[in-house]
Design a protein around this motif. Sequence first.
Motif, PDB file in Angstrom:
ATOM      1  N   ALA A  22      -0.647   0.675  -3.559  1.00  0.00           N
ATOM      2  CA  ALA A  22      -1.780   0.214  -2.749  1.00  0.00           C
ATOM      3  C   ALA A  22      -1.296  -0.588  -1.546  1.00  0.00           C
ATOM      4  N   VAL A  23      -0.238  -1.379  -1.728  1.00  0.00           N
ATOM      5  CA  VAL A  23       0.349  -2.141  -0.615  1.00  0.00           C
ATOM      6  C   VAL A  23       0.917  -1.174   0.420  1.00  0.00           C
ATOM      7  N   GLU A  24       1.650  -0.169  -0.048  1.00  0.00           N
ATOM      8  CA  GLU A  24       2.260   0.808   0.870  1.00  0.00           C
ATOM      9  C   GLU A  24       1.207   1.586   1.644  1.00  0.00           C
ATOM     10  N   GLU A  25       0.040   1.802   1.019  1.00  0.00           N
ATOM     11  CA  GLU A  25      -1.031   2.557   1.670  1.00  0.00           C
ATOM     12  C   GLU A  25      -1.930   1.671   2.524  1.00  0.00           C
ATOM     13  N   GLY A  26      -1.670   0.364   2.530  1.00  0.00           N
ATOM     14  CA  GLY A  26      -2.459  -0.550   3.343  1.00  0.00           C
ATOM     15  C   GLY A  26      -3.773  -0.965   2.718  1.00  0.00           C
ATOM     16  N   ARG A  27      -3.962  -0.682   1.427  1.00  0.00           N
ATOM     17  CA  ARG A  27      -5.213  -1.042   0.749  1.00  0.00           C
ATOM     18  C   ARG A  27      -5.131  -2.407   0.082  1.00  0.00           C
ATOM     19  N   PHE A  28      -3.928  -2.972  -0.029  1.00  0.00           N
ATOM     20  CA  PHE A  28      -3.769  -4.278  -0.662  1.00  0.00           C
ATOM     21  C   PHE A  28      -2.724  -5.075   0.118  1.00  0.00           C
TER      22      PHE A  28
END
Length: 453
Positions: free
Chosen positions: A283-289
């Motif tokens: 999620a961090v890598e995808e920009g969601r977290f």
Amino acid sequence: MEPTVLVADDDPCIQRLLAQMLQTLGYRVMLAGSGEDALAQLGEQPVNLVLLDLNLPGMDGLEVLRRIRKCKARPAVVLISGSVSIEDAVEAMKSGACHCLTKPLSLKDLETTVREALTQQMLDTPGPGSAEQVLISASPAMREVVELVRCVSASPATTVLLTGETGTGKELIARELHRSGTRCHGPFVTLNCAALPAQLLESELFGHERGAFTDAKASRCGYFEEANGGTLFLDEIGELPLPLQAKLLRALQERVIRRVGGNRDIPIDVRVVAASNVDLVAAVEEGRFREDLFFRLSVIPIYVPPLRERKEAIIPLARHFCQLFARQLGRPVREFTEMEQMALLNYEWPGNVRELRNCIERAVLLDKPIDVGSGLCASESEAAGGVQDTLVLSLENPSLAEAERLLIQQVMARVNGDEHLAAELLGIHSATLSRKMDGHGTRDRCRDKVLLS
């Protein structure tokens, strides 16, 4: 001994009606005509469940509920009222009510709600026979987790991130952390970040001042203030919207919050335990977290293994749930056959402990043999292996939204409309599934397919 239900309602007719309905279902009933009377009776003898009218004279139902949650022996509470506003319902859930029912009540709704509330109360009550103790004592992997939790409990402010699949018992671990530490006498407050719409979440988490928005008729504290001196458990933290992630990060770093519409900082003394069943690194890598929030939450990361990785706990847990539901339903406790035990051990349990509990409850309720291979409504083993071999999409106008809509529709058809089981199989919270179904307009179509099947 049959469970005891306290009915707190100022209407004698409602009292008599509920007493008759509950006695028909096999419960012992006590009656109270006011909030003060209800609290007095709770102090005199043990009660398993309180049916609490919202509009009591004098001390209203919400205030009675708050006082009940401060009692040493805390019964389950179901709120009842002629009409419950969204604001009151949210406040009731935040204060510890497990259900809200509106009058007039049907026997079927009352039976279902009371049974679910009593079952959850028994599961949440710590002690030698609780699900938590069975889960821990029967599993070396879980004992290692709990040993780590007890080490962490010595540091009252350290944040903890619990990860693992849905239904593995992350909230039980959070409660163990709370009980074994110096904050054990403070409140344990839970918030599922996927259960509330984004526009309500900020107000519920941080509170709001009077006039902050249209319906803010009075100032109200949020979950952080409710948990002051104790533990705030944030489940499904990966569902928290990005703007709120920034506010949560500030609260964790500076130990202060600011209410919606407020202009002053309020100091807080809270341990935050977060949980997620999704991959937060992805999620961090995808920009969601937010990456900074991820590192701030995961000071102590704890992985809770799925049930298939601790098979030694399956039979003890199944026996525990069988005894629990047999006692709840007034049925004799039976032993599992060798074939049933083999079926339980060979199944992968994609829904983990929650799915095992549901399986045993169905078997006890319907007085049927346990058969996870064929299921009682739909094949759990087939559902776990996949809803359908293929998902057919139109190439004329392909979209992710259409793929999601069809997948939800097929899963719901396979599990005969069981939204809870469908959510488990899809790896999302039931509230998230409900919102997606409403957004896609698939709820009626799913229901029609179940009725026609």
